[in-house]
Scaffold this active site. Structure first.
Site, PDB file in Angstrom:
ATOM      1  N   GLU A  74       1.695  -4.995  11.250  1.00  0.00           N
ATOM      2  CA  GLU A  74       0.795  -3.396  11.395  1.00  0.00           C
ATOM      3  C   GLU A  74       2.251  -2.622  12.255  1.00  0.00           C
ATOM      4  O   GLU A  74       1.617  -2.945  13.471  1.00  0.00           O
ATOM      5  CB  GLU A  74      -0.474  -3.228  11.418  1.00  0.00           C
ATOM      6  CG  GLU A  74      -1.250  -3.815  10.600  1.00  0.00           C
ATOM      7  CD  GLU A  74      -1.731  -2.958   9.502  1.00  0.00           C
ATOM      8  OE1 GLU A  74      -1.473  -2.412   8.958  1.00  0.00           O
ATOM      9  OE2 GLU A  74      -2.293  -4.351   8.342  1.00  0.00           O
ATOM     10  N   HIS A 119       0.993  -0.672   0.151  1.00  0.00           N
ATOM     11  CA  HIS A 119       0.385   0.139  -0.199  1.00  0.00           C
ATOM     12  C   HIS A 119       1.229   1.369   0.380  1.00  0.00           C
ATOM     13  O   HIS A 119       1.774   1.441   0.669  1.00  0.00           O
ATOM     14  CB  HIS A 119      -0.919   0.147   1.596  1.00  0.00           C
ATOM     15  CG  HIS A 119      -1.480  -1.007   1.035  1.00  0.00           C
ATOM     16  ND1 HIS A 119      -2.744  -1.706   2.615  1.00  0.00           N
ATOM     17  CD2 HIS A 119      -2.551  -1.383   0.336  1.00  0.00           C
ATOM     18  CE1 HIS A 119      -3.907  -2.711   2.107  1.00  0.00           C
ATOM     19  NE2 HIS A 119      -3.719  -2.605   0.544  1.00  0.00           N
ATOM     20  N   HIS A 132       3.057  -3.672   6.946  1.00  0.00           N
ATOM     21  CA  HIS A 132       1.673  -2.655   6.205  1.00  0.00           C
ATOM     22  C   HIS A 132       1.760  -0.972   7.648  1.00  0.00           C
ATOM     23  O   HIS A 132       2.484  -0.544   8.669  1.00  0.00           O
ATOM     24  CB  HIS A 132       0.697  -2.963   6.638  1.00  0.00           C
ATOM     25  CG  HIS A 132       0.128  -3.844   5.123  1.00  0.00           C
ATOM     26  ND1 HIS A 132      -0.449  -3.444   4.378  1.00  0.00           N
ATOM     27  CD2 HIS A 132       1.617  -5.280   4.871  1.00  0.00           C
ATOM     28  CE1 HIS A 132      -0.514  -4.725   3.524  1.00  0.00           C
ATOM     29  NE2 HIS A 132       0.152  -5.468   3.853  1.00  0.00           N
ATOM     30  N   GLU A 138       1.236   3.662   3.360  1.00  0.00           N
ATOM     31  CA  GLU A 138       2.112   3.053   4.158  1.00  0.00           C
ATOM     32  C   GLU A 138       3.409   3.204   4.323  1.00  0.00           C
ATOM     33  O   GLU A 138       4.243   2.037   3.646  1.00  0.00           O
ATOM     34  CB  GLU A 138       1.147   1.707   4.727  1.00  0.00           C
ATOM     35  CG  GLU A 138      -0.256   2.153   4.401  1.00  0.00           C
ATOM     36  CD  GLU A 138      -0.830   0.295   4.456  1.00  0.00           C
ATOM     37  OE1 GLU A 138      -0.202  -0.484   4.848  1.00  0.00           O
ATOM     38  OE2 GLU A 138      -2.104   0.477   4.709  1.00  0.00           O
TER      39      GLU A 138
END
Length: 455
Positions: free
Chosen positions: A293, A95, A202, A98
Site C-alpha cells: 500500500e 483497483h 495498491h 489506486e
C-alpha cells in the site's frame, strides 16, 4: 495525475517524463485504446535498451475482452525462461482508482532500461533476474474514474463491478463468485512461468502487508493473525520494502487510527479478506507475494508523482533482489535426467499445496540464513532428505545453488508429465482447529529483527 484522456506520444504531461509517455499509451491509458500484439521481437525503448525487454498481452483476456493486459519483461533473456534465472513480477492497479503503483512501474521500466550497463547494481539485477511488470491489471477500472478522489472512486472495480482482489479462489472458505476475465487471465499467466517472488501494488494506506489475508484457527486466527509456514521470510520481505521507504517505515503517516509498527502488517491482522491475490499466489502458484500500500491518497495529483517515485525507488529495487534468497537447483535421477513435478519442501514448513519442480526439474525455495533439511518426495519412493546451510552473507544476485541427484536407477517414468495442481477448493477447511506452530515465537521475532538490521 490527470484523468483517463489519451496520453501524448511524447512530452511531460501526466507526470511522466518523455520516454514514458509512449509506454503509458502501450499499457492502455486511453479509453477504447487497442494495441495489437507487437511485431518482431516486441522491443520497446529500442534506442535505450535493445534486446533487453519485450512486452506481451495476457492472451486469455484479449480473447474474452478484446483488450490487453500488458506485461513488460526485462532481463538479459526476456523472451524465455533460462534455467537458474528466477522469475519476479510486480502487478499494479488491480483497483483502477489506486494509481500510484501504475505510475511507479512505468518509472521503474525506464529506470531499469536506461541504467543497464551504467549502474552496476541494475546491470547485475538484469543479468540474474527475469522481471515481469504489469502496470495495470484493471485498465477498465482506471478509465472509469471520472472524478479522482483520495478515498474512493467508481473505478475500483472492473467493468463488471467486481473487486478483483476478492475474486480469486480462496484456501480458507468457498469464494463462489463469478471469475472475472482479468482474474482468469492472471491465473493462467501464473501457470506459464515459474514465479518465485511478487508484489501487488495498491493505494489508500502506507504499509507492506504479508500473507495470509484470510485464515482459520489452524493458521493462528485465535491470536488475531494468520501466518504461513514461511512467516519469517514474509516478515523479512515486508521489512525489506518498508524499511527503505522513509514514510512507510514510520507506520502512522496516514490520517487514520491505524498504526503499523515498522510499516508492516500481517494481512489478516489488519482485516480478513476472502479471495485475495497474494494468498492465491502463495498457495497455488508457489510464488511469495506481498501487498504494498503505497499512498494514503489513492489518486493523488500529478505533481505528487516525483515524491512517490523518490520514496519508493530504493524499495522497489531492493525488493526485486530478494528473489535470490535461499536455495535453488535442479532435481535429477541417477542418469542425470531432470525430474519435473517432484515435491521439494523444507521440513517443518510444508505447504498445504506442495511445492514442486517445474518442467526443467528446477526448484526455488526462499529461505533466510540457517540450516535446513530439504525433503524430496517422488511417488513410489521413500522421501530423500538432504541438508542445506544458507550462509549469513548470501551470494550476490544468486541463491545458494544445490542440485539434487536422487539415488534411483533409471528415469522415473512414474512422474506425470503435467503438474497435478491442487484443486481450487478451501484446502484449509479440514485442518485441526489449532496448531502450536501458529503461536508467535520469540525466536522467530529475534531472527527476523536480526536479518533486518544486518542486511
Amino acid at each position: 495525475m490527470s484523468g483517463p484522456e489519451c496520453l501524448p506520444a511524447a512530452g511531460g504531461e501526466n507526470g511522466l517524463r518523455p520516454p514514458l509517455a509512449g509506454a503509458a499509451a502501450a499499457f492502455g491509458s486511453c479509453a477504447g485504446f487497442r494495441l495489437p500484439p507487437p511485431e518482431g521481437d516486441g522491443r520497446v525503448f529500442e534506442e535505450r535498451g535493445p534486446k533487453l525487454q519485450f512486452y506481451h498481452s495476457l492472451t486469455q483476456y484479449w480473447e474474452i475482452c478484446e483488450r490487453n493486459l500488458w506485461v513488460l519483461v526485462v532481463g538479459r533473456f526476456p523472451k524465455e525462461h533460462r534455467i537458474g534465472i528466477p522469475e519476479f513480477k510486480y502487478v499494479a492497479n488491480m483497483h483502477g482508482d489506486e494509481t500510484v503503483g501504475r505510475e511507479l512501474l512505468l518509472h521503474l521500466i525506464e529506470h531499469l532500461v536506461t541504467n543497464d550497463g551504467k549502474d552496476v547494481e541494475i546491470t547485475n539485477l538484469i543479468n540474474s533476474t527475469r522481471i515481469h511488470l504489469m502496470p495495470s491489471m484493471n485498465p477498465d477500472g482506471f478509465e472509469a474514474v471520472v472524478k479522482p478522489d483520495c478515498f474512493y472512486s467508481n473505478g475500483r472495480e472492473n467493468s463488471n463491478y467486481y473487486d478483483l482482489n476478492r475474486n480469486f479462489p480462496d484456501a480458507f472458505e468457498l469464494n463462489n463468485v463469478s471469475r472475472q476475465p482479468e482474474t482468469a487471465a492472471v491465473m493462467e499467466w501464473l501457470k506459464t512461468e515459474t514465479f518465485v517472488l511478487s508484489a501487488n501494488l495498491h493505494g489508500g494506506a502506507l504499509v507492506a502487508s504479508y500473507p495470509f489475508d484470510n485464515g482459520v484457527p489452524a493458521t493462528g486466527t485465535l491470536y488475531s493473525r494468520s501466518i504461513t509456514p514461511d512467516d519469517d521470510v514474509f516478515q523479512y520481505l515486508a521489512h525489506t520494502y518498508a524499511s527503505r521507504n522513509p514514510t512507510m517505515k514510520k507506520g502512522d503517516q496516514c490520517k487514520t487510527k491505524m498504526n503499523f509498527p515498522n510499516g508492516i502488517t500481517n494481512g489478516y491482522s489488519w482485516y480478513p479478506l476472502k479471495g485475495g491475490m497474494q494468498d492465491y499466489n502463495y498457495i497455488w502458484a508457489q510464488c511469495f507475494e506481498i501487498t504494498l500500500e503505497l499512498s494514503c491518497c489513492k489518486y493523488p495529483h500529478e505533481e505528487k508523482l516525483p515524491f512517490f517515485w523518490n520514496k519508493n525507488k530504493a524499495s522497489l529495487i531492493e525488493y526485486i533482489k530478494q528473489v535470490h534468497l535461499g536455495v535453488k537447483g535442479q532435481v535429477f535421477d541417477q542418469n542425470g535426467n531432470p525430474l519435473p513435478n517432484v515435491i521439494v519442501e523444507v521440513q517443518n514448513r510444508k505447504h498445504i499445496c506442495p511445492y514442486r519442480t517445474n518442467k526443467f526439474g528446477e526448484y526455488y525455495l526462499l529461505l533466510l540464513p540457517g540450516s535446513y533439511i530439504i525433503n524430496v518426495t517422488v511417488p513410489g519412493h521413500d522421501p530423500y532428505l538432504t541438508k542445506v546451510v544458507i550462509p549469513e552473507k548470501s551470494q550476490n544476485f544468486s541463491a545458494l545453488k544445490k542440485d539434487i541427484l536422487l539415488p534411483f536407477r533409471g528415469q522415473l517414468d512414474s512422474i506425470p508429465v503435467s503438474n497435478p495442481s491442487c484443486s481450487k477448493i478451501p484446502l484449509y477447511s479440514d485442518l485441526p482447529s489449532h496448531s502450536e506452530a501458529t503461536k508467535p515465537g520469540l525466536f522467530l521475532f529475534l531472527v527476523t529483527v536480526f536479518h533486518i538490521f544486518v542486511k
